[in-house]
Write a protein that holds these residues in place. Structure first.
Motif, PDB file in Angstrom:
ATOM      1  N   TYR A 108       0.908  -1.084   0.065  1.00 38.15           N
ATOM      2  CA  TYR A 108      -0.008   0.186   0.201  1.00 38.15           C
ATOM      3  C   TYR A 108       0.930   1.660  -0.130  1.00 38.15           C
ATOM      4  O   TYR A 108       2.056   1.327   0.601  1.00 38.15           O
ATOM      5  CB  TYR A 108      -0.921   0.147   1.354  1.00 38.15           C
ATOM      6  CG  TYR A 108      -2.172  -0.575   0.781  1.00 38.15           C
ATOM      7  CD1 TYR A 108      -2.675  -0.194   0.543  1.00 38.15           C
ATOM      8  CD2 TYR A 108      -1.964  -1.877   1.941  1.00 38.15           C
ATOM      9  CE1 TYR A 108      -4.228  -1.501   0.177  1.00 38.15           C
ATOM     10  CE2 TYR A 108      -3.033  -3.449   2.050  1.00 38.15           C
ATOM     11  CZ  TYR A 108      -3.830  -2.767   1.059  1.00 38.15           C
ATOM     12  OH  TYR A 108      -5.549  -3.632   0.897  1.00 38.15           O
ATOM     13  N   LEU A 109       0.374   2.605  -1.121  1.00 38.54           N
ATOM     14  CA  LEU A 109       0.829   3.511  -0.664  1.00 38.54           C
ATOM     15  C   LEU A 109       0.310   4.375  -0.616  1.00 38.54           C
ATOM     16  O   LEU A 109      -0.873   4.438  -1.402  1.00 38.54           O
ATOM     17  CB  LEU A 109       1.873   3.823  -2.178  1.00 38.54           C
ATOM     18  CG  LEU A 109       3.144   2.866  -2.445  1.00 38.54           C
ATOM     19  CD1 LEU A 109       2.796   1.301  -3.393  1.00 38.54           C
ATOM     20  CD2 LEU A 109       3.931   3.624  -3.377  1.00 38.54           C
ATOM     21  N   HIS A 110       0.206   5.351   0.131  1.00 41.33           N
ATOM     22  CA  HIS A 110      -1.398   6.050   0.497  1.00 41.33           C
ATOM     23  C   HIS A 110      -0.536   7.648   0.119  1.00 41.33           C
ATOM     24  O   HIS A 110       0.502   8.106   0.634  1.00 41.33           O
ATOM     25  CB  HIS A 110      -1.537   6.366   1.742  1.00 41.33           C
ATOM     26  CG  HIS A 110      -2.850   5.276   2.161  1.00 41.33           C
ATOM     27  ND1 HIS A 110      -2.144   3.852   2.210  1.00 41.33           N
ATOM     28  CD2 HIS A 110      -3.975   4.779   1.596  1.00 41.33           C
ATOM     29  CE1 HIS A 110      -3.267   2.919   2.547  1.00 41.33           C
ATOM     30  NE2 HIS A 110      -4.001   3.789   1.698  1.00 41.33           N
ATOM     31  N   VAL A 111      -1.046   8.208  -1.029  1.00 41.21           N
ATOM     32  CA  VAL A 111      -0.209   9.496  -1.168  1.00 41.21           C
ATOM     33  C   VAL A 111      -1.365  11.142  -0.697  1.00 41.21           C
ATOM     34  O   VAL A 111      -2.361  10.573  -0.727  1.00 41.21           O
ATOM     35  CB  VAL A 111       0.007  10.075  -2.474  1.00 41.21           C
ATOM     36  CG1 VAL A 111       0.369   8.769  -3.246  1.00 41.21           C
ATOM     37  CG2 VAL A 111      -1.127   9.417  -3.709  1.00 41.21           C
ATOM     38  N   PRO A 112      -0.191  12.112  -0.410  1.00 35.42           N
ATOM     39  CA  PRO A 112      -1.398  13.219  -0.014  1.00 35.42           C
ATOM     40  C   PRO A 112      -2.333  13.238  -0.988  1.00 35.42           C
ATOM     41  O   PRO A 112      -2.196  13.026  -2.022  1.00 35.42           O
ATOM     42  CB  PRO A 112      -0.243  14.380  -0.109  1.00 35.42           C
ATOM     43  CG  PRO A 112       1.270  13.715  -0.475  1.00 35.42           C
ATOM     44  CD  PRO A 112       1.064  12.144  -0.900  1.00 35.42           C
ATOM     45  N   LEU A 113      -3.822  14.620  -0.761  1.00 33.71           N
ATOM     46  CA  LEU A 113      -4.822  15.169  -1.443  1.00 33.71           C
ATOM     47  C   LEU A 113      -4.442  16.332  -1.720  1.00 33.71           C
ATOM     48  O   LEU A 113      -3.332  16.988  -1.075  1.00 33.71           O
ATOM     49  CB  LEU A 113      -5.647  15.003  -0.933  1.00 33.71           C
ATOM     50  CG  LEU A 113      -6.419  13.293  -0.210  1.00 33.71           C
ATOM     51  CD1 LEU A 113      -7.623  13.402   0.975  1.00 33.71           C
ATOM     52  CD2 LEU A 113      -6.747  12.245  -1.419  1.00 33.71           C
ATOM     53  N   MET A 114      -4.672  16.476  -2.628  1.00 33.43           N
ATOM     54  CA  MET A 114      -4.702  18.003  -3.134  1.00 33.43           C
ATOM     55  C   MET A 114      -5.476  18.899  -2.852  1.00 33.43           C
ATOM     56  O   MET A 114      -6.750  18.138  -2.256  1.00 33.43           O
ATOM     57  CB  MET A 114      -5.030  18.221  -4.375  1.00 33.43           C
ATOM     58  CG  MET A 114      -3.828  17.342  -5.659  1.00 33.43           C
ATOM     59  SD  MET A 114      -4.115  17.774  -7.285  1.00 33.43           S
ATOM     60  CE  MET A 114      -3.975  19.655  -7.563  1.00 33.43           C
ATOM     61  N   THR A 115      -5.558  19.974  -1.892  1.00 29.25           N
ATOM     62  CA  THR A 115      -6.155  20.913  -1.521  1.00 29.25           C
ATOM     63  C   THR A 115      -6.901  22.248  -2.191  1.00 29.25           C
ATOM     64  O   THR A 115      -6.249  22.601  -3.097  1.00 29.25           O
ATOM     65  CB  THR A 115      -5.661  21.358  -0.041  1.00 29.25           C
ATOM     66  OG1 THR A 115      -4.727  21.221  -0.098  1.00 29.25           O
ATOM     67  CG2 THR A 115      -5.702  19.814   0.551  1.00 29.25           C
ATOM     68  N   ASP A 116      -7.737  22.577  -2.038  1.00 32.21           N
ATOM     69  CA  ASP A 116      -8.270  24.172  -2.540  1.00 32.21           C
ATOM     70  C   ASP A 116      -7.646  25.451  -1.845  1.00 32.21           C
ATOM     71  O   ASP A 116      -6.631  25.021  -0.801  1.00 32.21           O
ATOM     72  CB  ASP A 116      -9.602  24.266  -2.453  1.00 32.21           C
ATOM     73  CG  ASP A 116     -10.096  23.914  -1.243  1.00 32.21           C
ATOM     74  OD1 ASP A 116      -9.639  24.107  -0.567  1.00 32.21           O
ATOM     75  OD2 ASP A 116     -12.097  24.002  -1.019  1.00 32.21           O
TER      76      ASP A 116
END
Length: 293
Positions: free
Chosen positions: A219-227
């Motif tokens: 598993y690899l969990h990458v950062p989410l894009m934010t506004d």
């Protein structure tokens, strides 16, 4: 190595979806693997028929190809078979009833989400005519999962922090956690790269894999894009779709460049997916290693 990108066809892909798609594609192609596209469309009430083709067009426009395609709504028999091999029980509890039971029995939940207190585990209310969901009686164990992207390790005690999971809703729809585990196993997925919002759901999915006799992927969990408010991009929040950029004549190479620059990569103003592979290789070579001791 087999990787995948698994969008929900509930609307147009936005930039956050595209960045996850890019990173999943880069990870698969860097390792010379087979890349899958899976449409997670079990929640039919939110599905938009046009979104399947729009997603395909967006990915093709960005140059993020795939080797095989799957559609969850065409695979229901696999989920039904898996459900029937697990220890489950019918549950007619509503969310309000569950919230009241939690407050009466334990005050506040142990973790960040309410934990089902097992009201229907012994038996549903006699004569209850309401349609029942199916809950999985989770094993009494703690599951620990390493993340190959961040180096973090997450441990959860299933009974106290997760509770008995709904694997099939009372309207017959199979739950996400069951479907994603079955799909990954049946299609041979070895590496799952997805958004960090799903990190806390990983131990329960690993528990399901173990119960069903499946191999656990990396598993690899990458950062989410934010506004600009610091909130994650979301379709329901009005995040601009890739489709709009594509139809307005924007350059896909520029979009890829901006997605990569948002990760801190020093790339040209326009770049193709293949040209980003060396950047991913460099990041991958420097990733932290989980301490499993």
């Amino acid at each position: 190595m087999v990787g995948r990108f698994a969008p929900s066809p509930t609307g147009g892909m936005h930039l956050g979806n595209a960045r996850t798609a890019l990173l999943a594609w880069l990870h698969t192609r860097t390792h010379g693997g087979r890349h899958l596209l899976r449409f997670e469309d079990l929640d039919t009430g939110r599905v938009r028929a046009w979104a399947y083709d729009a997603t395909r067009r967006d990915l093709d426009w960005l140059g993020l190809d795939w080797d095989e395609e799957y559609i969850q709504s065409e695979r229901l028999e696999f989920y039904a078979h898996a459900l029937n091999t697990l220890t489950t029980y019918p549950c007619t509890c509503t969310r309000r009833e569950i919230a009241a039971a939690i407050q009466d029995s334990a005050g506040a939940p142990h973790g960040s989400e309410p934990v089902y207190p097992g009201t229907c585990r012994s038996a549903s209310a006699p004569g209850d005519p309401r349609p029942a969901a199916r809950r999985w009686q989770v094993p009494a164990e703690t599951v620990c999962v390493p993340d190959a992207w961040t180096g973090a390790i997450l441990c959860q005690d299933l009974p106290s922090e997760v509770g008995d999971l709904v694997l099939q809703r009372n309207d017959g729809v199979f739950a996400y956690h069951l479907a994603v585990v079955v799909d990954d196993a049946h299609s041979g997925v070895t590496d799952v790269l997805r958004g960090a919002d799903l990190w806390t759901a990983t131990p329960r999915q690993v528990a399901l894999q173990r119960a069903l006799g499946y191999v656990t992927p990396r598993y690899l969990h990458v950062p989410l894009m934010t506004d600009f408010r610091g909130e994650r991009l979301a379709k329901r929040g009005g995040a601009p779709p890739i489709m709009t950029l594509r139809e307005s004549g924007e350059s896909p190479e520029r979009v890829l460049s901006e997605l990569a620059r948002g990760l801190g990569w020093l790339v040209p103003e326009e770049v193709t997916g293949s040209e980003l592979i060396p950047f991913w290789q460099e990041v991958w070579s420097r990733r932290p290693t989980p301490d499993l001791s």
